[in-house]
Design a protein around this motif. Sequence first.
Motif, PDB file in Angstrom:
ATOM      1  N   LYS A  11      38.162  45.756  51.261  1.00 44.53           N
ATOM      2  CA  LYS A  11      37.354  44.590  50.895  1.00 44.53           C
ATOM      3  C   LYS A  11      37.896  44.003  49.603  1.00 44.53           C
ATOM      4  N   THR A  12      37.445  42.799  49.306  1.00 43.79           N
ATOM      5  CA  THR A  12      37.814  42.166  48.048  1.00 43.79           C
ATOM      6  C   THR A  12      36.934  42.731  46.952  1.00 43.79           C
ATOM      7  N   ASP A  44      31.119  35.139  41.732  1.00 44.00           N
ATOM      8  CA  ASP A  44      31.811  36.282  42.330  1.00 44.00           C
ATOM      9  C   ASP A  44      30.954  37.542  42.229  1.00 44.00           C
ATOM     10  N   ARG A  45      30.335  37.709  41.059  1.00 42.52           N
ATOM     11  CA  ARG A  45      29.468  38.874  40.831  1.00 42.52           C
ATOM     12  C   ARG A  45      28.279  38.834  41.781  1.00 42.52           C
ATOM     13  N   ILE A  70      28.097  37.327  44.650  1.00 39.12           N
ATOM     14  CA  ILE A  70      28.541  37.575  46.028  1.00 39.12           C
ATOM     15  C   ILE A  70      28.670  39.087  46.255  1.00 39.12           C
ATOM     16  N   ARG A 111      33.268  33.268  38.000  1.00 34.52           N
ATOM     17  CA  ARG A 111      33.134  34.707  37.797  1.00 34.52           C
ATOM     18  C   ARG A 111      31.706  35.171  38.076  1.00 34.52           C
ATOM     19  N   ASN A 120      39.435  40.550  41.996  1.00 33.00           N
ATOM     20  CA  ASN A 120      39.027  39.313  41.324  1.00 33.00           C
ATOM     21  C   ASN A 120      38.825  39.504  39.819  1.00 33.00           C
ATOM     22  N   PRO A 121      38.762  38.401  39.061  1.00 34.47           N
ATOM     23  CA  PRO A 121      38.530  38.534  37.619  1.00 34.47           C
ATOM     24  C   PRO A 121      37.228  39.288  37.366  1.00 34.47           C
ATOM     25  N   ARG A 154      43.662  39.557  39.950  1.00 33.80           N
ATOM     26  CA  ARG A 154      43.266  38.735  38.813  1.00 33.80           C
ATOM     27  C   ARG A 154      42.399  39.554  37.859  1.00 33.80           C
ATOM     28  N   GLN A 158      40.220  30.196  46.564  1.00 36.91           N
ATOM     29  CA  GLN A 158      41.187  31.294  46.517  1.00 36.91           C
ATOM     30  C   GLN A 158      40.576  32.552  45.905  1.00 36.91           C
ATOM     31  N   ILE A 159      39.733  32.347  44.903  1.00 37.19           N
ATOM     32  CA  ILE A 159      39.099  33.505  44.270  1.00 37.19           C
ATOM     33  C   ILE A 159      37.887  33.971  45.065  1.00 37.19           C
ATOM     34  N   LEU A 160      37.025  33.040  45.429  1.00 37.39           N
ATOM     35  CA  LEU A 160      35.759  33.466  46.048  1.00 37.39           C
ATOM     36  C   LEU A 160      35.901  33.770  47.541  1.00 37.39           C
ATOM     37  N   SER A 161      36.880  33.191  48.176  1.00 34.86           N
ATOM     38  CA  SER A 161      37.126  33.341  49.618  1.00 34.86           C
ATOM     39  C   SER A 161      35.860  33.433  50.464  1.00 34.86           C
ATOM     40  N   LEU A 162      35.113  32.339  50.445  1.00 35.23           N
ATOM     41  CA  LEU A 162      33.904  32.228  51.272  1.00 35.23           C
ATOM     42  C   LEU A 162      34.015  30.981  52.143  1.00 35.23           C
ATOM     43  N   ARG A 174      35.032  42.268  43.817  1.00 36.47           N
ATOM     44  CA  ARG A 174      34.507  41.109  43.107  1.00 36.47           C
ATOM     45  C   ARG A 174      34.124  41.486  41.685  1.00 36.47           C
ATOM     46  N   SER A 175      33.867  40.464  40.878  1.00 36.04           N
ATOM     47  CA  SER A 175      33.504  40.671  39.480  1.00 36.04           C
ATOM     48  C   SER A 175      32.419  41.735  39.365  1.00 36.04           C
ATOM     49  N   GLY A 176      32.626  42.728  38.513  1.00 32.67           N
ATOM     50  CA  GLY A 176      31.620  43.778  38.337  1.00 32.67           C
ATOM     51  C   GLY A 176      31.873  45.005  39.188  1.00 32.67           C
ATOM     52  N   ASP A 193      41.457  41.274  47.601  1.00 34.92           N
ATOM     53  CA  ASP A 193      41.855  40.838  46.257  1.00 34.92           C
ATOM     54  C   ASP A 193      41.159  41.679  45.195  1.00 34.92           C
ATOM     55  N   GLU A 220      26.588  41.462  48.870  1.00 35.73           N
ATOM     56  CA  GLU A 220      27.261  42.410  49.755  1.00 35.73           C
ATOM     57  C   GLU A 220      26.578  43.772  49.677  1.00 35.73           C
TER      58      GLU A 220
END
Lengths: 216, 265
Positions: free
Chosen positions: A117-118, B154-155, B157, B151, A138-139, A156, B193-197, A120-122, A136, B161
């Motif tokens: 899986k990707t 992203d957190r 998301i 960012r 991610n940042p 990232r 590209q970062i979030l890929s949703l 993610r932040s955190g 990925d 999950e």
Amino acid sequence: MGFKLRGTNLLGIELLTDSSNFSLERIKAFVAEKKQLLRGVRFILSVEDYRLRREEVEELLKYLYNEMGIIFCGFKTNVKENRELCISLGVPCDLSTLKLEKEKERSLAEEVGIVKKTLRSGDKITSTGDLIIMGDVNPGAEVEAGGDVFVFGSVRGFVRAGIGKTKGEVRSFYFEAPRLELCGKEVEFERGEKFINFRAKVKDGEIKIEHLKRGV
Amino acid sequence: MADKVICITSGKGGVGKSTVTANVATALAMKGYKVVAIDADIGLRNLDLVLGLENRIVYDLVHVVEGVVPPEKALVKDKRTKNLYLLPAAQTKDKSAVKPEDLVKVVEELRDKFDFIFIDSPAGIEEGFKTAVAPADLVVVVANPEMASIRDADRVIGLCESMQKPEPKLIVNKIDPKKVARGDMLDVEDVLQILSLELLGIVPEDKNMVAYINRGEPAVLVPDSIAGKALRNVADRLLGKEVPFLELKVSESFLDKIKKLFGSD
């Protein structure tokens, strides 16, 4: 106390002793002190260049099994007589060339983590061995591995690989992170610096970065 | 039928959660669907302002949870848009006044009576966010094209999950094509590209938006608002329609045209 503990490949902890520091009383005291740590894990006693006596082994077994309730898996030694003694007492004992093993940094059975899986932040993923990430980083995400890290995607976030090792590598399809730590060496990248087909490698104490294309 | 209970969230504050909620809910109500918008931002309510219903609130979500009134009685009916209802947040309490299971219960009571239920989530990733997301069939993440917002999104998301929610959909809000062309702002592509949703909408920056909010008039009600159009498209996509994304082109300035004429770049 003069003893060293080290993790083994199968969820175990190994206590290292040799002829210079072997003493039953001191081992007992050390084990009692580390009782919390040793509870529930496989415990192995490594004895180097010291010839065990029958009563020593008997007393130690009694102590570990009955008094401490530790899962004792047996001995490891480089002295042939120790192995014979252990076998006669019905205790597992590995005869190994401890020297060779000490030189080797990695065991073949070291954990290989696969993450599908990707991150993610955190998110934070750790592995004592190699780590494969199908996604990925991610940042704001963190990856920590005792071995190499391979990312089938972009990096990232922060990757720390080869912890405690002198050799290691990090690979990813795309890399755009501010920093990277490999085998205790840290590299910082410029803002906006990006790499395609990224590979960082530590060999002979030097960190080397290879890539197909670089852009700022 | 598409997902019924939709939670709009972002992690970061000020990205336009309430504006998106109010507009998409209004757009769906305009199409004849019966819609309720629940403001889950207890203590900092403002969905009522965006919808222009601030003077008509009698009961709120906390009254419903405490059992003072049934949910139907606390709903504020929008006079301007038929079929649109608001369940306002309490302004006097805080996030701990409503627990996730409370909101799930309220939503279950309303589920059969409405075609769509929107939940406007508070900013942050604490209890309020978890409460807002708990009853949702679909989580929509709103992000601005800037790193801080991405960012945080992203957190959020990642948290969705871990809460076993289906993969959220994304709305990129407040994008300014001029700034993107100049390289001062991230492009939708960079965000994706970062979030890929899956992308649910691209909403351009609209300088009149503040005026619409102050007037309590959702942008979707204004025919020539570009943001309004983008948000109407979001509503269509929620209904399962295939709508192309707005082409956000930068109009060339006089100087650019002259430069082009002389072939210089």
